[in-house]
Write a protein that holds these residues in place. Structure first.
Motif, PDB file in Angstrom:
ATOM      1  N   LEU A  17     -37.013  37.003 -65.275  1.00  0.00           N
ATOM      2  CA  LEU A  17     -37.563  36.975 -63.921  1.00  0.00           C
ATOM      3  C   LEU A  17     -36.518  37.448 -62.917  1.00  0.00           C
ATOM      4  O   LEU A  17     -36.830  38.246 -62.022  1.00  0.00           O
ATOM      5  N   ASP A  18     -35.288  37.009 -63.059  1.00  0.00           N
ATOM      6  CA  ASP A  18     -34.220  37.466 -62.173  1.00  0.00           C
ATOM      7  C   ASP A  18     -34.052  38.980 -62.250  1.00  0.00           C
ATOM      8  O   ASP A  18     -33.981  39.658 -61.223  1.00  0.00           O
ATOM      9  N   PHE A  19     -33.982  39.525 -63.460  1.00  0.00           N
ATOM     10  CA  PHE A  19     -33.767  40.959 -63.620  1.00  0.00           C
ATOM     11  C   PHE A  19     -34.954  41.754 -63.059  1.00  0.00           C
ATOM     12  O   PHE A  19     -34.773  42.719 -62.311  1.00  0.00           O
ATOM     13  N   TYR A  20     -36.154  41.364 -63.436  1.00  0.00           N
ATOM     14  CA  TYR A  20     -37.334  42.132 -63.032  1.00  0.00           C
ATOM     15  C   TYR A  20     -37.634  42.024 -61.536  1.00  0.00           C
ATOM     16  O   TYR A  20     -38.216  42.951 -60.971  1.00  0.00           O
ATOM     17  N   THR A  21     -37.214  40.934 -60.892  1.00  0.00           N
ATOM     18  CA  THR A  21     -37.448  40.815 -59.448  1.00  0.00           C
ATOM     19  C   THR A  21     -36.229  41.256 -58.641  1.00  0.00           C
ATOM     20  O   THR A  21     -36.341  42.099 -57.758  1.00  0.00           O
ATOM     21  N   GLU A  22     -35.062  40.709 -58.937  1.00  0.00           N
ATOM     22  CA  GLU A  22     -33.868  40.989 -58.135  1.00  0.00           C
ATOM     23  C   GLU A  22     -33.316  42.400 -58.344  1.00  0.00           C
ATOM     24  O   GLU A  22     -32.791  42.999 -57.404  1.00  0.00           O
ATOM     25  N   ILE A  23     -33.399  42.926 -59.559  1.00  0.00           N
ATOM     26  CA  ILE A  23     -32.843  44.252 -59.850  1.00  0.00           C
ATOM     27  C   ILE A  23     -33.916  45.339 -59.769  1.00  0.00           C
ATOM     28  O   ILE A  23     -33.754  46.336 -59.073  1.00  0.00           O
ATOM     29  N   LEU A  24     -35.035  45.134 -60.486  1.00  0.00           N
ATOM     30  CA  LEU A  24     -36.065  46.179 -60.521  1.00  0.00           C
ATOM     31  C   LEU A  24     -36.970  46.170 -59.300  1.00  0.00           C
ATOM     32  O   LEU A  24     -37.554  47.195 -58.962  1.00  0.00           O
ATOM     33  N   GLY A  25     -37.109  45.025 -58.633  1.00  0.00           N
ATOM     34  CA  GLY A  25     -37.885  44.981 -57.401  1.00  0.00           C
ATOM     35  C   GLY A  25     -39.328  44.547 -57.544  1.00  0.00           C
ATOM     36  O   GLY A  25     -40.101  44.633 -56.581  1.00  0.00           O
ATOM     37  N   PHE A  26     -39.738  44.088 -58.717  1.00  0.00           N
ATOM     38  CA  PHE A  26     -41.079  43.537 -58.863  1.00  0.00           C
ATOM     39  C   PHE A  26     -41.148  42.198 -58.124  1.00  0.00           C
ATOM     40  O   PHE A  26     -40.118  41.633 -57.745  1.00  0.00           O
ATOM     41  N   VAL A  27     -42.363  41.681 -57.933  1.00  0.00           N
ATOM     42  CA  VAL A  27     -42.534  40.370 -57.314  1.00  0.00           C
ATOM     43  C   VAL A  27     -43.295  39.459 -58.276  1.00  0.00           C
ATOM     44  O   VAL A  27     -44.160  39.914 -59.020  1.00  0.00           O
ATOM     45  N   LYS A  28     -42.936  38.178 -58.230  1.00  0.00           N
ATOM     46  CA  LYS A  28     -43.592  37.204 -59.095  1.00  0.00           C
ATOM     47  C   LYS A  28     -45.034  37.011 -58.637  1.00  0.00           C
ATOM     48  O   LYS A  28     -45.293  36.842 -57.456  1.00  0.00           O
TER      49      LYS A  28
END
Length: 130
Positions: A17-28
């Motif tokens: 979740l950290d990688f996909y939101t904080e780095i890639l920019g997706f949202v939960k």
């Protein structure tokens, strides 16, 4: 018919979740406890919050490890994400410490690059000419 949800297997959902939101920019989008440590955890593009969801699925099934190991060994991405500009996204992600296994490569009408998502998968980014 349309694709509603797809998944990537991840070693640790919190790290993913950290990688996909904080780095890639997706949202939960969804974070539902399933008992134990497992969660129904999805992310979406901030540009299309009602669009296709990506499930960050625990990699606990015994078939997952040999499957992912074989894909990574052969350099095959598990998923592909569209971006507007592969070279710009490569520079942005590299600056954030993301490790690429394939630098931007023009292949006919498309440009691609492949990175390690830190969760056990290779992910390809692609941009097609407009």
């Amino acid at each position: 018919m349309k694709i509603h949800l797809t998944s990537v297997f991840v070693n640790d959902q919190a790290d993913a979740l950290d990688f996909y939101t904080e780095i890639l920019g997706f949202v939960k989008k969804h974070d539902v406890p399933l008992g134990g440590e497992a969660r129904w955890l999805t992310v979406v593009s901030p540009d299309v919050p009602g669009g296709t969801e990506l499930l960050l699925e625990p990699a606990g099934h015994p078939a997952v490890k040999p499957y992912r190991d074989a894909l990574v060994k052969d350099g095959i991405p598990l998923a592909q994400f569209a971006v507007d500009d592969v070279k710009a996204e490569y520079e942005r992600l590299s600056g954030l410490g993301v490790r690429f296994t394939q630098e931007p490569l023009e292949a006919g009408p498309v440009t691609t690059a492949v990175f390690d998502d830190t969760c056990g998968n290779l992910i390809q980014i692609v941009a097609q000419p407009r």
